[in-house]
Design a protein around this motif. Structure first.
Motif, PDB file in Angstrom:
ATOM      1  N   ALA A 133       0.834  -1.205   0.000  1.00  0.00           N
ATOM      2  CA  ALA A 133       0.000   0.000   0.000  1.00  0.00           C
ATOM      3  C   ALA A 133       0.867   1.252   0.000  1.00  0.00           C
ATOM      4  O   ALA A 133       0.580   2.236  -0.706  1.00  0.00           O
ATOM      5  CB  ALA A 133      -0.939  -0.015   1.209  1.00  0.00           C
ATOM      6  N   ALA A 134       1.950   1.214   0.779  1.00  0.00           N
ATOM      7  CA  ALA A 134       2.854   2.367   0.825  1.00  0.00           C
ATOM      8  C   ALA A 134       3.534   2.573  -0.516  1.00  0.00           C
ATOM      9  O   ALA A 134       3.716   3.714  -0.975  1.00  0.00           O
ATOM     10  CB  ALA A 134       3.890   2.155   1.930  1.00  0.00           C
ATOM     11  N   ALA A 135       3.907   1.459  -1.180  1.00  0.00           N
ATOM     12  CA  ALA A 135       4.563   1.566  -2.480  1.00  0.00           C
ATOM     13  C   ALA A 135       3.622   2.165  -3.519  1.00  0.00           C
ATOM     14  O   ALA A 135       4.020   2.998  -4.334  1.00  0.00           O
ATOM     15  CB  ALA A 135       5.056   0.196  -2.934  1.00  0.00           C
ATOM     16  N   VAL A 136       2.355   1.734  -3.498  1.00  0.00           N
ATOM     17  CA  VAL A 136       1.369   2.278  -4.439  1.00  0.00           C
ATOM     18  C   VAL A 136       1.173   3.768  -4.190  1.00  0.00           C
ATOM     19  O   VAL A 136       1.082   4.579  -5.116  1.00  0.00           O
ATOM     20  CB  VAL A 136       0.039   1.513  -4.315  1.00  0.00           C
ATOM     21  N   ALA A 137       1.093   4.143  -2.895  1.00  0.00           N
ATOM     22  CA  ALA A 137       0.899   5.555  -2.550  1.00  0.00           C
ATOM     23  C   ALA A 137       2.056   6.414  -3.042  1.00  0.00           C
ATOM     24  O   ALA A 137       1.881   7.588  -3.360  1.00  0.00           O
ATOM     25  CB  ALA A 137       0.745   5.701  -1.037  1.00  0.00           C
ATOM     26  N   GLN A 138       3.246   5.822  -3.128  1.00  0.00           N
ATOM     27  CA  GLN A 138       4.417   6.561  -3.592  1.00  0.00           C
ATOM     28  C   GLN A 138       4.569   6.478  -5.110  1.00  0.00           C
ATOM     29  O   GLN A 138       5.536   6.986  -5.674  1.00  0.00           O
ATOM     30  CB  GLN A 138       5.679   6.013  -2.925  1.00  0.00           C
TER      31      GLN A 138
END
Length: 333
Positions: free
Chosen positions: A111-116
């Motif tokens: 989720a953090a990777a997608v947000a970035q």
């Protein structure tokens, strides 16, 4: 009936009618079972199923590889199947709670990777990402379906994949005392007294002929005696000579186990059954599961022949000896 092997190092027998062929136990390696079948003139491609009497290693050592190789179903009682799965599945070093925590961490990282604005796939392939210990049974944390990985179409495992050792093409359950059918074979399993989870023997019926497999039993209870009536070909245990076992190399604890009511039939116990309870219906009696350390083939044969000699009407029964090292000539009735 074709006894491929019988003894403490491995047991396997082919039972067939004109249209159906099943393997009772797979206690040798896949390669050795196929070799023995070839020697006996049996075609593995014609097998319809494998039936398991109990989960001891000398009855199941080649089971998973052979079933996957031939892509045929395996019939167990449910307790025997569960015991076999526990036996062949490696123990894990990660608790379920830790695994759930690991899955949650991966989800948060993706989720953090997608947000970035980066691909979550890169995180899945990160060589530094932790992996659960039960990866060696064919699953990873990113693959929560844990799809089984089959062996290649051979007796050797695929070198580049880790297989699920408990994966089988299909599993069917039966219950001792309840008959079922495979093709035109009618099969009646019966409970036997042995130190396994849910051991059983089998009576096979087809075209008016009845064959039975009854090994690995500590004594002959009434239900077994009843099951072995009107049998045309009988594979019956004659495991040990009492004196040879008592004087033999086994530790006392093992001797006690063999002699117990959940151990193995002695030559004397088998002779008692043949003398007192056997109805004389079989054309062939195959003495099986002979101990290589605590028996001699001729001792087993003599005990059985003497028991039948007490009943002149039974002298037409032919006594055969099933060996550990070589298959027995097929018995056709």
């Amino acid at each position: 009936m074709t006894v491929l092997a019988s003894g403490s190092k491995g047991n396997s027998t082919v039972i067939s009618s004109s249209r159906t062929r099943v393997l009772v136990d797979a206690g040798l390696s896949c390669r050795e079972i196929l070799k023995r079948m070839a020697l006996a003139g049996e075609d593995p491609a014609t097998l319809d199923a494998i039936l398991i009497t109990h989960e001891h290693i000398d009855h199941v050592s080649g089971l998973a590889v052979l079933a996957r190789r031939l892509n045929i179903p395996v019939y167990f009682t449910e307790p025997t199947h569960r015991a076999w799965v526990r036996m062949v599945t490696p123990r894990t070093t990660m608790t379920y709670a830790k695994w759930l925590d690991h899955i949650q961490q991966e989800k948060e990282a993706r989720a953090a990777a997608v947000a970035q604005g980066t691909s979550g796939v890169e995180n899945d392939t990160n060589p530094d990402a932790p992996r659960p210990a039960f990866e060696d049974v064919g699953s990873t944390a990113a693959d929560t379906t844990q799809a089984p990985i089959s062996l290649e179409a051979a007796c050797d495992p695929a070198p580049a994949t880790k297989s699920n050792p408990a994966h089988l093409p299909a599993v069917e359950y039966f219950h001792s005392g309840t008959s079922f059918s495979i093709g035109d074979l009618d099969i009646t399993p019966f409970t036997i007294p042995h130190d396994a989870v849910d051991p059983c023997g089998f009576v096979f019926s087809a075209e008016g002929i009845r064959m039975a497999v009854a090994t690995d039993l500590g004594y002959m209870p009434p239900n077994v005696k009843a099951a072995l009536k009107r049998i045309d070909a009988l594979l019956l245990e004659s495991n040990h000579d009492l004196e040879m076992l008592r004087d033999g190399p086994y530790p006392w604890s093992v001797k006690q186990r063999v002699l117990s009511r959940v151990g193995h039939l002695s030559n004397h116990a088998t002779a008692e059954f043949l003398s007192n309870d056997y109805d004389g219906g079989a054309s062939y009696i195959v003495l099986g599961h002979l101990s290589e350390s605590n028996n001699a083939p001729e001792l087993a044969r003599i005990a059985a022949e003497q028991a039948l000699a007490n009943h002149p009407k039974l002298l037409g029964n032919r006594i055969l000896l099933a060996m550990q090292s070589t298959p027995l000539e097929p018995i056709t009735i």
